[in-house]
Scaffold this active site. Structure first.
Site, PDB file in Angstrom:
ATOM      1  N   SER A  92       0.841  -1.201   0.000  1.00 21.46           N
ATOM      2  CA  SER A  92       0.000   0.000   0.000  1.00 21.46           C
ATOM      3  C   SER A  92       0.872   1.246   0.000  1.00 21.46           C
ATOM      4  O   SER A  92       1.995   1.227   0.525  1.00 21.46           O
ATOM      5  CB  SER A  92      -0.870   0.011   1.259  1.00 21.46           C
ATOM      6  OG  SER A  92      -1.473   1.281   1.437  1.00 21.46           O
ATOM      7  N   TYR A 106      -2.023  -1.069  10.531  1.00 21.28           N
ATOM      8  CA  TYR A 106      -2.187  -1.479   9.127  1.00 21.28           C
ATOM      9  C   TYR A 106      -0.979  -1.078   8.292  1.00 21.28           C
ATOM     10  O   TYR A 106      -0.413  -1.892   7.552  1.00 21.28           O
ATOM     11  CB  TYR A 106      -3.462  -0.842   8.576  1.00 21.28           C
ATOM     12  CG  TYR A 106      -3.670  -0.975   7.076  1.00 21.28           C
ATOM     13  CD1 TYR A 106      -4.273  -2.109   6.536  1.00 21.28           C
ATOM     14  CD2 TYR A 106      -3.297   0.051   6.193  1.00 21.28           C
ATOM     15  CE1 TYR A 106      -4.479  -2.228   5.161  1.00 21.28           C
ATOM     16  CE2 TYR A 106      -3.502  -0.062   4.825  1.00 21.28           C
ATOM     17  CZ  TYR A 106      -4.094  -1.199   4.320  1.00 21.28           C
ATOM     18  OH  TYR A 106      -4.296  -1.314   2.948  1.00 21.28           O
TER      19      TYR A 106
HETATM   20  P1  NAD Z   1     -11.768  -5.711  -0.398  1.00 19.18           P
HETATM   21  O1  NAD Z   1     -12.582  -5.539   0.826  1.00 19.18           O
HETATM   22  O2  NAD Z   1     -12.472  -5.855  -1.686  1.00 19.18           O
HETATM   23  O3  NAD Z   1     -10.802  -6.943  -0.244  1.00 19.18           O
HETATM   24  C1  NAD Z   1     -10.319  -7.417   0.974  1.00 19.18           C
HETATM   25  C2  NAD Z   1     -10.342  -8.908   0.861  1.00 19.18           C
HETATM   26  O4  NAD Z   1      -9.636  -9.496   1.940  1.00 19.18           O
HETATM   27  C3  NAD Z   1     -11.747  -9.488   0.868  1.00 19.18           C
HETATM   28  O5  NAD Z   1     -11.911 -10.216  -0.297  1.00 19.18           O
HETATM   29  C4  NAD Z   1     -11.788 -10.406   2.083  1.00 19.18           C
HETATM   30  O6  NAD Z   1     -12.483 -11.605   1.846  1.00 19.18           O
HETATM   31  C5  NAD Z   1     -10.307 -10.683   2.288  1.00 19.18           C
HETATM   32  N1  NAD Z   1     -10.021 -10.985   3.682  1.00 19.18           N
HETATM   33  C6  NAD Z   1      -9.970 -10.128   4.738  1.00 19.18           C
HETATM   34  N2  NAD Z   1      -9.691 -10.808   5.853  1.00 19.18           N
HETATM   35  C7  NAD Z   1      -9.555 -12.100   5.505  1.00 19.18           C
HETATM   36  C8  NAD Z   1      -9.260 -13.292   6.220  1.00 19.18           C
HETATM   37  N3  NAD Z   1      -9.050 -13.288   7.543  1.00 19.18           N
HETATM   38  N4  NAD Z   1      -9.202 -14.461   5.522  1.00 19.18           N
HETATM   39  C9  NAD Z   1      -9.427 -14.494   4.197  1.00 19.18           C
HETATM   40  N5  NAD Z   1      -9.694 -13.389   3.465  1.00 19.18           N
HETATM   41  C10 NAD Z   1      -9.765 -12.222   4.122  1.00 19.18           C
HETATM   42  O7  NAD Z   1     -10.758  -4.480  -0.436  1.00 19.18           O
HETATM   43  P2  NAD Z   1      -9.512  -4.101  -1.384  1.00 19.18           P
HETATM   44  O8  NAD Z   1      -9.338  -2.664  -1.174  1.00 19.18           O
HETATM   45  O9  NAD Z   1      -9.659  -4.653  -2.734  1.00 19.18           O
HETATM   46  O10 NAD Z   1      -8.302  -4.820  -0.632  1.00 19.18           O
HETATM   47  C11 NAD Z   1      -7.384  -5.683  -1.276  1.00 19.18           C
HETATM   48  C12 NAD Z   1      -5.986  -5.340  -0.821  1.00 19.18           C
HETATM   49  O11 NAD Z   1      -5.638  -4.040  -1.271  1.00 19.18           O
HETATM   50  C13 NAD Z   1      -5.791  -5.321   0.704  1.00 19.18           C
HETATM   51  O12 NAD Z   1      -4.572  -5.958   1.017  1.00 19.18           O
HETATM   52  C14 NAD Z   1      -5.683  -3.843   1.014  1.00 19.18           C
HETATM   53  O13 NAD Z   1      -4.919  -3.596   2.168  1.00 19.18           O
HETATM   54  C15 NAD Z   1      -4.994  -3.341  -0.235  1.00 19.18           C
HETATM   55  N6  NAD Z   1      -5.099  -1.898  -0.472  1.00 19.18           N
HETATM   56  C16 NAD Z   1      -6.292  -1.322  -0.694  1.00 19.18           C
HETATM   57  C17 NAD Z   1      -6.349   0.042  -0.899  1.00 19.18           C
HETATM   58  C18 NAD Z   1      -7.652   0.737  -1.172  1.00 19.18           C
HETATM   59  O14 NAD Z   1      -7.676   1.991  -1.163  1.00 19.18           O
HETATM   60  N7  NAD Z   1      -8.729   0.026  -1.439  1.00 19.18           N
HETATM   61  C19 NAD Z   1      -5.178   0.820  -0.869  1.00 19.18           C
HETATM   62  C20 NAD Z   1      -3.969   0.195  -0.627  1.00 19.18           C
HETATM   63  C21 NAD Z   1      -3.935  -1.176  -0.420  1.00 19.18           C
END
Ligand code: NAD
Length: 283
Positions: free
Chosen positions: A175, A188
């Site tokens: 991230s 985080y």
């Molecule tokens: P999202 O909510 O769509 O995805 C998160 C996913 O993590 C979900 O599919 C959920 O099922 C899975 N998850 C969470 N806890 C879990 C567990 N204990 N066991 C199995 N699965 C689990 O959100 P997203 O934003 O697409 O997140 C995906 C990645 O991107 C994450 O690592 C997040 O930190 C990272 N990210 C997101 C952003 C943003 O702005 N959306 C920015 C930087 C990084």
């Protein structure tokens, strides 16, 4: 995302992608597949929604079969499977908790059983619980955040390496918060820093074997994680701090995972691709 995200107090948006308004864009209508991942098999954690869903659909359009790991969002997972199948590829749904090492073993074994092999691991599952006061980060939150966001990445990497061969690769989702301060996401952002270091060290360890390890560092992206954890005020201005003054769509992230997984990136390992709307970061 129900059990691992703390519902934001005044937030009316659900943690389920199919109920988000507006819906995130998964893949651009003009994205053309070029067989870049033909006959590959990918396992994507957190693949039911958001960035992971976009990666699953892009990989399928590029010719890969996919297995997606998710916690408990059955509706989103089934919708992702439909999208992958619409690309003419297969999608195995694997429900479970990445915190548990035994689950990662089972997930990888089931993927190999179904598809006969595994070539790409996308470690992408993640959770966050914003806290304005660092004293509010209790032991449970701290432990869950580290177990899901970084221990889980180790577990899955460990399991796939028993099956990987030269040309196969791991892509970790870190991230932008690992590269700049994030005062309300201290635990985080610490895990995201750990993911960047994990990527670099694993990559150099494996470089001679021909297995590549890279990462993508998203900036603000419109996904269920965001709408289910931030308050309304933060959601309203989400992404405004970027040079482009907007949040990204998952459709703008998927192609970088395709590139890093494909042979086009054959000389790239231990690197982080920054897909963040123009924030200049070093490293
Ligand atoms: P999202 O909510 O769509 O995805 C998160 C996913 O993590 C979900 O599919 C959920 O099922 C899975 N998850 C969470 N806890 C879990 C567990 N204990 N066991 C199995 N699965 C689990 O959100 P997203 O934003 O697409 O997140 C995906 C990645 O991107 C994450 O690592 C997040 O930190 C990272 N990210 C997101 C952003 C943003 O702005 N959306 C920015 C930087 C990084």
């Amino acid at each position: 995302m129900k059990t691992t995200k703390t519902p934001a107090k005044q937030n009316k948006q659900p943690g389920i992608e199919s109920e988000m308004n507006p819906r995130p864009e998964v893949i651009k209508a003009n994205y053309k597949g070029a067989g870049k991942l033909k006959d590959k098999v990918a396992l994507i954690t957190g693949g039911d929604s958001g960035i992971g869903r976009s990666v699953a659909v892009h990989f399928a359009r590029e010719g890969a079969d996919v297995a997606i790991v998710y916690l408990d969002e059955d509706v989103d997972a089934k919708e992702t499977r439909k999208m992958v199948e619409a690309e003419g590829k297969s999608c195995l749904l694997i429900k479970g908790d990445v915190k548990k090492p035994a689950f990662s073993k089972k997930a990888v074994e089931n993927t190999v059983k179904k598809f006969g092999k595994i070539n790409i691991l996308v470690n992408n599952a993640g959770m966050q619980v914003p806290q304005k006061d660092p004293k509010e980060i209790d032991d449970k939150q701290l432990e869950d955040t580290f177990r899901i966001n970084i221990f889980g990445y180790f577990y899955f990497a460990h399991e796939v390496l028993a099956h990987f061969q030269a040309g196969d690769s791991i892509i970790n989702t870190t991230s932008v918060t690992a590269y700049r301060s994030s005062p309300n996401l201290i635990d985080y952002s610490s895990t995201k820093g750990a993911i960047t270091s994990f990527t670099r060290s694993l990559a150099t360890n494996l470089a001679k074997s021909g297995i590549r390890v890279n990462a993508v560092a998203p900036g603000p992206v419109w996904t269920p994680l965001i709408v289910s954890t931030f308050d309304e005020e933060k959601i309203k201005s989400f992404g405004a701090e970027t040079a482009m003054e907007r949040a990204g769509q998952p459709s703008e992230l998927g192609p970088s995972y395709v590139f890093l997984a494909s042979d086009d990136a054959s000389f790239i390992t231990g690197q982080v691709m920054h897909v963040n709307g123009g924030e200049v970061v070093n490293g």
